[in-house]
Write a protein that holds these residues in place. Structure first.
Motif, short mmCIF file in Angstrom:
data_model
loop_
_atom_site.label_atom_id
_atom_site.label_comp_id
_atom_site.label_asym_id
_atom_site.label_seq_id
_atom_site.Cartn_x
_atom_site.Cartn_y
_atom_site.Cartn_z
N TYR A 207 55.68 23.56 42.33
CA TYR A 207 54.43 22.82 42.15
C TYR A 207 53.71 22.61 43.49
CZ TYR A 207 51.00 19.43 40.72
OH TYR A 207 49.81 18.78 40.49
N ALA A 208 54.48 22.35 44.54
CA ALA A 208 53.86 22.17 45.85
C ALA A 208 53.22 23.46 46.35
CB ALA A 208 54.91 21.69 46.86
N LEU A 209 53.81 24.59 46.02
CA LEU A 209 53.28 25.88 46.46
C LEU A 209 52.12 26.36 45.60
CD1 LEU A 209 56.60 27.78 47.17
CD2 LEU A 209 54.95 27.02 48.87
N VAL A 210 52.22 26.17 44.29
CA VAL A 210 51.29 26.79 43.35
C VAL A 210 50.31 25.79 42.74
CG1 VAL A 210 51.18 28.18 41.24
CG2 VAL A 210 53.06 28.49 42.81
N SER A 211 50.66 24.52 42.71
CA SER A 211 49.85 23.47 42.07
C SER A 211 49.56 23.80 40.61
CB SER A 211 48.54 23.25 42.82
OG SER A 211 48.80 22.81 44.12
N SER A 212 50.57 24.28 39.91
CA SER A 212 50.45 24.61 38.50
C SER A 212 51.58 23.94 37.74
CB SER A 212 50.52 26.13 38.30
OG SER A 212 50.67 26.44 36.94
N VAL A 213 51.21 23.02 36.85
CA VAL A 213 52.23 22.33 36.05
C VAL A 213 53.00 23.31 35.16
CG1 VAL A 213 52.60 20.58 34.26
CG2 VAL A 213 51.06 20.10 36.18
N PRO A 214 52.33 24.24 34.45
CA PRO A 214 53.11 25.18 33.63
C PRO A 214 54.10 26.02 34.44
CG PRO A 214 50.80 25.24 32.98
CD PRO A 214 50.89 24.41 34.23
N ALA A 215 53.71 26.47 35.62
CA ALA A 215 54.63 27.25 36.46
C ALA A 215 55.80 26.39 36.90
CB ALA A 215 53.90 27.81 37.67
N ALA A 216 55.54 25.15 37.26
CA ALA A 216 56.61 24.24 37.67
C ALA A 216 57.55 23.93 36.51
CB ALA A 216 56.02 22.95 38.24
N LEU A 217 57.00 23.71 35.32
CA LEU A 217 57.84 23.43 34.15
C LEU A 217 58.66 24.65 33.75
CD1 LEU A 217 55.47 21.25 31.95
CD2 LEU A 217 57.45 20.50 33.29
N GLY A 218 58.06 25.82 33.82
CA GLY A 218 58.81 27.04 33.53
C GLY A 218 59.95 27.25 34.50
N THR A 219 59.69 27.00 35.76
CA THR A 219 60.73 27.13 36.77
C THR A 219 61.83 26.10 36.53
OG1 THR A 219 59.14 27.97 38.37
CG2 THR A 219 61.20 27.09 39.25
N ALA A 220 61.44 24.89 36.20
CA ALA A 220 62.43 23.84 35.91
C ALA A 220 63.30 24.25 34.73
CB ALA A 220 61.73 22.51 35.61
N ALA A 221 62.70 24.82 33.70
CA ALA A 221 63.47 25.24 32.52
C ALA A 221 64.50 26.31 32.88
CB ALA A 221 62.53 25.75 31.44
N VAL A 222 64.10 27.26 33.71
CA VAL A 222 65.02 28.31 34.13
C VAL A 222 66.19 27.71 34.91
CG1 VAL A 222 65.26 30.31 35.66
CG2 VAL A 222 63.31 30.15 34.12
N TYR A 223 65.90 26.81 35.82
CA TYR A 223 66.96 26.20 36.62
C TYR A 223 67.82 25.24 35.82
CZ TYR A 223 65.74 28.37 41.02
OH TYR A 223 65.54 29.28 42.03
N VAL A 224 67.26 24.57 34.82
CA VAL A 224 68.08 23.73 33.94
C VAL A 224 69.11 24.61 33.24
CG1 VAL A 224 68.10 22.42 31.77
CG2 VAL A 224 66.48 21.83 33.54
N GLY A 225 68.66 25.76 32.72
CA GLY A 225 69.59 26.66 32.04
C GLY A 225 70.67 27.17 32.97
N ALA A 226 70.29 27.61 34.15
CA ALA A 226 71.29 28.13 35.11
C ALA A 226 72.27 27.04 35.53
CB ALA A 226 70.58 28.70 36.33
N ALA A 227 71.76 25.87 35.86
CA ALA A 227 72.63 24.79 36.31
C ALA A 227 73.52 24.29 35.18
CB ALA A 227 71.79 23.64 36.88
N TYR A 228 73.00 24.29 33.96
CA TYR A 228 73.82 23.86 32.82
C TYR A 228 75.06 24.74 32.69
CZ TYR A 228 75.63 23.15 28.20
OH TYR A 228 76.49 22.90 27.15
N PHE A 229 74.87 26.05 32.72
CA PHE A 229 76.02 26.94 32.60
C PHE A 229 76.97 26.78 33.78
CE2 PHE A 229 73.17 29.26 29.67
CZ PHE A 229 73.98 29.14 28.54
N TYR A 230 76.42 26.54 34.95
CA TYR A 230 77.26 26.33 36.13
C TYR A 230 78.16 25.11 35.94
CZ TYR A 230 78.66 25.34 40.91
OH TYR A 230 79.39 25.07 42.03
N PHE A 231 77.58 24.01 35.51
CA PHE A 231 78.34 22.77 35.36
C PHE A 231 79.22 22.75 34.11
CE2 PHE A 231 74.75 20.98 37.96
CZ PHE A 231 75.50 20.77 39.10
N ALA A 232 78.72 23.27 33.00
CA ALA A 232 79.44 23.18 31.73
C ALA A 232 80.63 24.14 31.66
CB ALA A 232 78.49 23.45 30.56
N PHE A 233 80.52 25.29 32.29
CA PHE A 233 81.56 26.29 32.15
C PHE A 233 82.31 26.58 33.44
CE2 PHE A 233 78.75 26.96 28.62
CZ PHE A 233 79.63 27.21 27.57
#
Length: 119
Positions: A20-46
């Motif tokens: 968001y700081a680089l692009v100033s786009s809420v959709p881009a920031a939310l999409g990036t957050a979703a990708v990292y939530v998924g990656a971090a979830y698998f890291y922590f859960a498994f």
């Protein structure tokens, strides 16, 4: 209580705020957050790691193909950032999201294998 999801949400805040700081786009920031939530979830859960053992290939051409593909996957975002738009902040946002996508795909596949989905 499964703490993997709250931890994953916390981890995703850093990359999302960075994009968001680089692009100033809420959709881009939310999409990036979703990708990292998924990656971090698998890291922590498994309890899987991006630095885990790589797949083993017996055939020499398979090993070569894997190495070339992995090299391309590793350097493409960096090369894209240097060539597209002369290092524009939007490009760096793309690089951050791209690395998250690679982490998500890698960790989710390791989790599938660990769960017993086969190899």
């Amino acid at each position: 209580m499964n703490r993997a999801l709250p931890l994953a949400l916390g981890v995703s805040l850093g990359p999302a705020l960075g994009v968001y700081a680089l692009v100033s786009s809420v959709p881009a920031a939310l999409g990036t957050a979703a990708v990292y939530v998924g990656a971090a979830y698998f890291y922590f859960a498994f309890d899987v790691s991006l630095l885990a053992a790589a797949p083993r290939f017996d055939d020499r051409s398979d090993r070569l193909g894997y190495g070339v593909g992995l090299f391309g996957l590793s350097v493409t975002p960096i090369l894209f950032a240097q060539s597209a738009a002369g290092g524009d902040a939007t490009t760096f946002g793309f690089v951050i999201a791209f690395f998250g996508a690679v982490a998500f795909l890698t960790l989710s596949e390791q989790a599938r294998r660990r769960r017993g989905g086969g190899e």
